[in-house]
Design an enzyme around this catalytic site. Structure first.
Site, PDB file in Angstrom:
ATOM      1  N   ASN A  34     -13.685   2.738  -1.754  1.00  0.00           N
ATOM      2  CA  ASN A  34     -12.779   2.064  -1.866  1.00  0.00           C
ATOM      3  C   ASN A  34     -13.208   0.523  -0.468  1.00  0.00           C
ATOM      4  OD1 ASN A  34     -10.143  -0.148  -1.268  1.00  0.00           O
ATOM      5  ND2 ASN A  34      -9.104   1.910  -1.556  1.00  0.00           N
ATOM      6  N   ASP A  42     -26.221  -2.889  -3.200  1.00  0.00           N
ATOM      7  CA  ASP A  42     -27.117  -2.979  -3.047  1.00  0.00           C
ATOM      8  C   ASP A  42     -26.832  -1.338  -2.595  1.00  0.00           C
ATOM      9  OD1 ASP A  42     -27.945  -5.144  -3.625  1.00  0.00           O
ATOM     10  OD2 ASP A  42     -29.061  -5.152  -1.533  1.00  0.00           O
ATOM     11  N   ARG A  69      -9.997 -11.957  -4.201  1.00  0.00           N
ATOM     12  CA  ARG A  69     -10.130 -11.023  -3.847  1.00  0.00           C
ATOM     13  C   ARG A  69     -10.585 -10.202  -4.937  1.00  0.00           C
ATOM     14  NH1 ARG A  69      -7.640  -7.842   0.078  1.00  0.00           N
ATOM     15  NH2 ARG A  69      -6.576  -9.128   1.860  1.00  0.00           N
ATOM     16  N   HIS A 102     -15.507  -7.620  -2.125  1.00  0.00           N
ATOM     17  CA  HIS A 102     -15.538  -8.857  -1.961  1.00  0.00           C
ATOM     18  C   HIS A 102     -16.701  -9.735  -1.539  1.00  0.00           C
ATOM     19  CE1 HIS A 102     -11.831  -7.827  -3.421  1.00  0.00           C
ATOM     20  NE2 HIS A 102     -10.889  -7.799  -1.943  1.00  0.00           N
ATOM     21  N   TYR A 112       0.793  -1.062   0.310  1.00  0.00           N
ATOM     22  CA  TYR A 112       0.289   0.286  -0.108  1.00  0.00           C
ATOM     23  C   TYR A 112       0.573   1.577  -0.031  1.00  0.00           C
ATOM     24  CZ  TYR A 112      -3.925  -3.597   1.038  1.00  0.00           C
ATOM     25  OH  TYR A 112      -4.569  -4.330   1.190  1.00  0.00           O
ATOM     26  N   HIS A 166      -9.219   0.701  -6.538  1.00  0.00           N
ATOM     27  CA  HIS A 166      -8.512  -0.074  -4.963  1.00  0.00           C
ATOM     28  C   HIS A 166      -6.806   0.542  -5.111  1.00  0.00           C
ATOM     29  CE1 HIS A 166     -11.478  -3.178  -4.189  1.00  0.00           C
ATOM     30  NE2 HIS A 166     -11.963  -3.106  -5.198  1.00  0.00           N
ATOM     31  N   ILE A 167      -6.037   0.120  -4.253  1.00  0.00           N
ATOM     32  CA  ILE A 167      -4.678   1.071  -4.764  1.00  0.00           C
ATOM     33  C   ILE A 167      -3.963  -0.423  -5.505  1.00  0.00           C
ATOM     34  CG2 ILE A 167      -2.062   1.528  -3.162  1.00  0.00           C
ATOM     35  CD1 ILE A 167      -4.638   2.876  -0.882  1.00  0.00           C
ATOM     36  N   SER A 168      -4.082  -1.765  -4.830  1.00  0.00           N
ATOM     37  CA  SER A 168      -2.896  -2.475  -4.973  1.00  0.00           C
ATOM     38  C   SER A 168      -4.044  -3.446  -6.441  1.00  0.00           C
ATOM     39  CB  SER A 168      -2.981  -3.542  -3.815  1.00  0.00           C
ATOM     40  OG  SER A 168      -4.384  -3.832  -3.362  1.00  0.00           O
TER      41      SER A 168
END
Length: 140
Positions: A71, A84, A108, A77, A22, A97-99
């Site tokens: 994020n 919803d 993931r 997941h 990260y 998502h950073i990664s």
């Protein structure tokens, strides 16, 4: 132009948590850079580790903002409820998502929220937030 940035669980630890994945920059420091880079944008920022609070903030901003960068962390997941909430609001949402979640554990690789978002940005570090802002700011 009003853009909300919502970060989910454990993202309050950016800059300290698993820097190999990260990075070493806190989100607060990065957020200040975004504000400087886009002075015409009114940003709001919210981080929470609790699913229901993220849903509440989606509801709060989902009818008054021009865009949302979300994020959802691990909730990406697992959370049908966040999915919803995204479906229920008017404001378009970009999943961030950073990664690179597809280079990580198999669980993931599935996003429950992606089908309700206008797009997804992953694996580009904090720059993904900037790219999301650019999407909302620059007309196509």
């Amino acid at each position: 132009m009003k853009i909300a940035i919502i970060n989910g669980p454990n993202l309050n630890l950016l800059g300290k948590r698993e820097p190999g994945i990260y990075g070493s920059e806190s989100f607060e420091d990065y957020f200040r850079q975004l504000q400087k880079a886009f002075p015409a944008v009114e940003f709001s920022y919210f981080q929470h580790n609790v699913e229901g609070e993220i849903i509440n903030y989606l509801h709060q901003t989902g009818f008054s903002h021009d865009g949302i960068l979300l994020n959802a962390g691990g909730y990406t997941h697992t959370s049908v409820a966040i999915r919803d909430a995204i479906a229920a609001i008017k404001t378009p949402v970009i999943e961030i998502h950073i990664s690179n979640v597809y280079a990580r554990e198999e669980f993931r690789h599935t996003s429950l929220i992606a089908p309700k978002c206008v797009g997804s940005i992953c694996g580009l570090g904090m720059k993904g937030y900037r790219l999301g802002v650019e999407y909302f700011v620059q007309p196509s």
